[in-house]
Motif scaffolding. Structure first.
Motif, PDB file in Angstrom:
ATOM      1  N   GLY A 283     -41.014  18.061   1.433  1.00  0.00           N
ATOM      2  CA  GLY A 283     -40.943  16.726   2.015  1.00  0.00           C
ATOM      3  C   GLY A 283     -39.852  16.568   3.053  1.00  0.00           C
ATOM      4  N   PHE A 284     -38.985  17.542   3.165  1.00  0.00           N
ATOM      5  CA  PHE A 284     -37.894  17.476   4.135  1.00  0.00           C
ATOM      6  C   PHE A 284     -38.331  18.177   5.412  1.00  0.00           C
ATOM      7  CE2 PHE A 284     -34.050  19.300   6.081  1.00  0.00           C
ATOM      8  CZ  PHE A 284     -33.326  18.138   6.294  1.00  0.00           C
ATOM      9  N   THR A 285     -38.262  17.467   6.505  1.00  0.00           N
ATOM     10  CA  THR A 285     -38.602  18.067   7.789  1.00  0.00           C
ATOM     11  C   THR A 285     -37.312  18.269   8.563  1.00  0.00           C
ATOM     12  OG1 THR A 285     -40.681  16.877   7.795  1.00  0.00           O
ATOM     13  CG2 THR A 285     -39.970  17.820   9.887  1.00  0.00           C
ATOM     14  N   PRO A 286     -36.876  19.494   8.683  1.00  0.00           N
ATOM     15  CA  PRO A 286     -35.597  19.723   9.365  1.00  0.00           C
ATOM     16  C   PRO A 286     -35.701  19.511  10.868  1.00  0.00           C
ATOM     17  CG  PRO A 286     -36.602  21.806   8.791  1.00  0.00           C
ATOM     18  CD  PRO A 286     -37.491  20.720   8.227  1.00  0.00           C
ATOM     19  N   GLU A 287     -34.740  18.821  11.386  1.00  0.00           N
ATOM     20  CA  GLU A 287     -34.610  18.677  12.830  1.00  0.00           C
ATOM     21  C   GLU A 287     -33.319  19.387  13.197  1.00  0.00           C
ATOM     22  OE1 GLU A 287     -35.030  14.660  14.155  1.00  0.00           O
ATOM     23  OE2 GLU A 287     -36.683  14.297  12.779  1.00  0.00           O
ATOM     24  N   LEU A 288     -33.414  20.681  13.248  1.00  0.00           N
ATOM     25  CA  LEU A 288     -32.221  21.496  13.430  1.00  0.00           C
ATOM     26  C   LEU A 288     -32.140  22.017  14.856  1.00  0.00           C
ATOM     27  CD1 LEU A 288     -32.624  23.580  10.171  1.00  0.00           C
ATOM     28  CD2 LEU A 288     -31.091  21.651  10.529  1.00  0.00           C
ATOM     29  N   PRO A 289     -30.937  22.029  15.386  1.00  0.00           N
ATOM     30  CA  PRO A 289     -30.773  22.633  16.714  1.00  0.00           C
ATOM     31  C   PRO A 289     -30.922  24.150  16.601  1.00  0.00           C
ATOM     32  CG  PRO A 289     -28.640  22.078  15.787  1.00  0.00           C
ATOM     33  CD  PRO A 289     -29.682  21.557  14.825  1.00  0.00           C
ATOM     34  N   SER A 290     -31.246  24.764  17.684  1.00  0.00           N
ATOM     35  CA  SER A 290     -31.345  26.216  17.707  1.00  0.00           C
ATOM     36  C   SER A 290     -29.970  26.821  17.476  1.00  0.00           C
ATOM     37  CB  SER A 290     -31.886  26.673  19.061  1.00  0.00           C
ATOM     38  OG  SER A 290     -31.799  28.067  19.173  1.00  0.00           O
ATOM     39  N   PHE A 291     -29.940  27.881  16.684  1.00  0.00           N
ATOM     40  CA  PHE A 291     -28.675  28.586  16.479  1.00  0.00           C
ATOM     41  C   PHE A 291     -28.307  29.391  17.716  1.00  0.00           C
ATOM     42  CE2 PHE A 291     -30.047  27.827  12.138  1.00  0.00           C
ATOM     43  CZ  PHE A 291     -28.876  27.400  11.552  1.00  0.00           C
ATOM     44  N   GLY A 292     -29.311  29.718  18.505  1.00  0.00           N
ATOM     45  CA  GLY A 292     -29.074  30.439  19.746  1.00  0.00           C
ATOM     46  C   GLY A 292     -28.478  31.814  19.546  1.00  0.00           C
ATOM     47  N   VAL A 293     -28.819  32.464  18.445  1.00  0.00           N
ATOM     48  CA  VAL A 293     -28.278  33.783  18.161  1.00  0.00           C
ATOM     49  C   VAL A 293     -29.013  34.813  19.011  1.00  0.00           C
ATOM     50  CG1 VAL A 293     -27.897  35.525  16.398  1.00  0.00           C
ATOM     51  CG2 VAL A 293     -27.676  33.108  15.835  1.00  0.00           C
ATOM     52  N   THR A 294     -28.319  35.339  19.982  1.00  0.00           N
ATOM     53  CA  THR A 294     -28.932  36.349  20.844  1.00  0.00           C
ATOM     54  C   THR A 294     -28.154  37.651  20.823  1.00  0.00           C
ATOM     55  OG1 THR A 294     -27.694  35.502  22.736  1.00  0.00           O
ATOM     56  CG2 THR A 294     -29.933  34.643  22.418  1.00  0.00           C
ATOM     57  N   THR A 295     -26.980  37.626  20.242  1.00  0.00           N
ATOM     58  CA  THR A 295     -26.164  38.834  20.182  1.00  0.00           C
ATOM     59  C   THR A 295     -26.005  39.263  18.729  1.00  0.00           C
ATOM     60  OG1 THR A 295     -24.125  37.565  20.037  1.00  0.00           O
ATOM     61  CG2 THR A 295     -24.868  38.189  22.235  1.00  0.00           C
ATOM     62  N   THR A 296     -25.503  40.431  18.548  1.00  0.00           N
ATOM     63  CA  THR A 296     -25.235  40.907  17.197  1.00  0.00           C
ATOM     64  C   THR A 296     -23.732  40.943  16.988  1.00  0.00           C
ATOM     65  OG1 THR A 296     -25.248  43.195  17.926  1.00  0.00           O
ATOM     66  CG2 THR A 296     -27.325  42.314  17.082  1.00  0.00           C
ATOM     67  N   HIS A 297     -23.336  40.810  15.765  1.00  0.00           N
ATOM     68  CA  HIS A 297     -21.921  40.856  15.420  1.00  0.00           C
ATOM     69  C   HIS A 297     -21.506  42.316  15.309  1.00  0.00           C
ATOM     70  CE1 HIS A 297     -18.274  40.365  12.978  1.00  0.00           C
ATOM     71  NE2 HIS A 297     -18.212  39.183  13.550  1.00  0.00           N
ATOM     72  N   HIS A 298     -20.272  42.631  15.691  1.00  0.00           N
ATOM     73  CA  HIS A 298     -19.814  44.017  15.680  1.00  0.00           C
ATOM     74  C   HIS A 298     -19.868  44.642  14.287  1.00  0.00           C
ATOM     75  CE1 HIS A 298     -16.075  41.852  14.707  1.00  0.00           C
ATOM     76  NE2 HIS A 298     -15.775  42.925  14.014  1.00  0.00           N
TER      77      HIS A 298
END
Length: 117
Positions: free
Chosen positions: A22-37
């Motif tokens: 019943g919960f519809t998330p309205e979440l912003p994009s995390f924008g993860v395009t890189t990887t962590h070292h």
């Protein structure tokens, strides 16, 4: 639970919708395009953690306490044998059941592995 951060922009909203009907998330994009070292595990952390769990000693037993809420809340997470042993031990259950008579709060010694392994 989320098993990885891969495709989190897609997977996290799906996770929320499946976990909270019943919960519809309205979440912003995390924008993860890189990887962590750390993903390359250049310091061997992943390998060390796997080794600790496999050894099943005191460190693994302590990690069970850290992961207890994950195991309790998400049925999909497999509980390692060492944690099943900790959670079902008479000593652990008795400690949880008794009143707090230890004024300094240091009870870690009660959960040490006494199997000699």
């Amino acid at each position: 639970y989320l098993t990885s951060l891969h495709n989190i922009d897609i997977e996290f909203p799906k996770f929320v919708m499946n976990t909270c009907p019943g919960f519809t998330p309205e979440l912003p994009s995390f924008g993860v395009t890189t990887t962590h070292h750390s993903q390359s595990d250049k310091f061997g952390t992943y390998r060390a953690a796997k080794s600790v769990w496999k050894a099943g000693g005191n460190t693994a037993r302590a990690l069970c306490a850290i992961r207890a809420l994950d195991y309790a809340c998400f049925d999909e997470i497999p509980v390692p044998a060492v944690c099943r042993d900790v959670f079902s031990s008479v000593r652990f259950l008795q400690t949880l059941a008794r009143e707090d008579s230890d004024k300094d709060g240091d009870r870690l010694h009660h959960f040490e592995d006494r199997s000699g392994a």
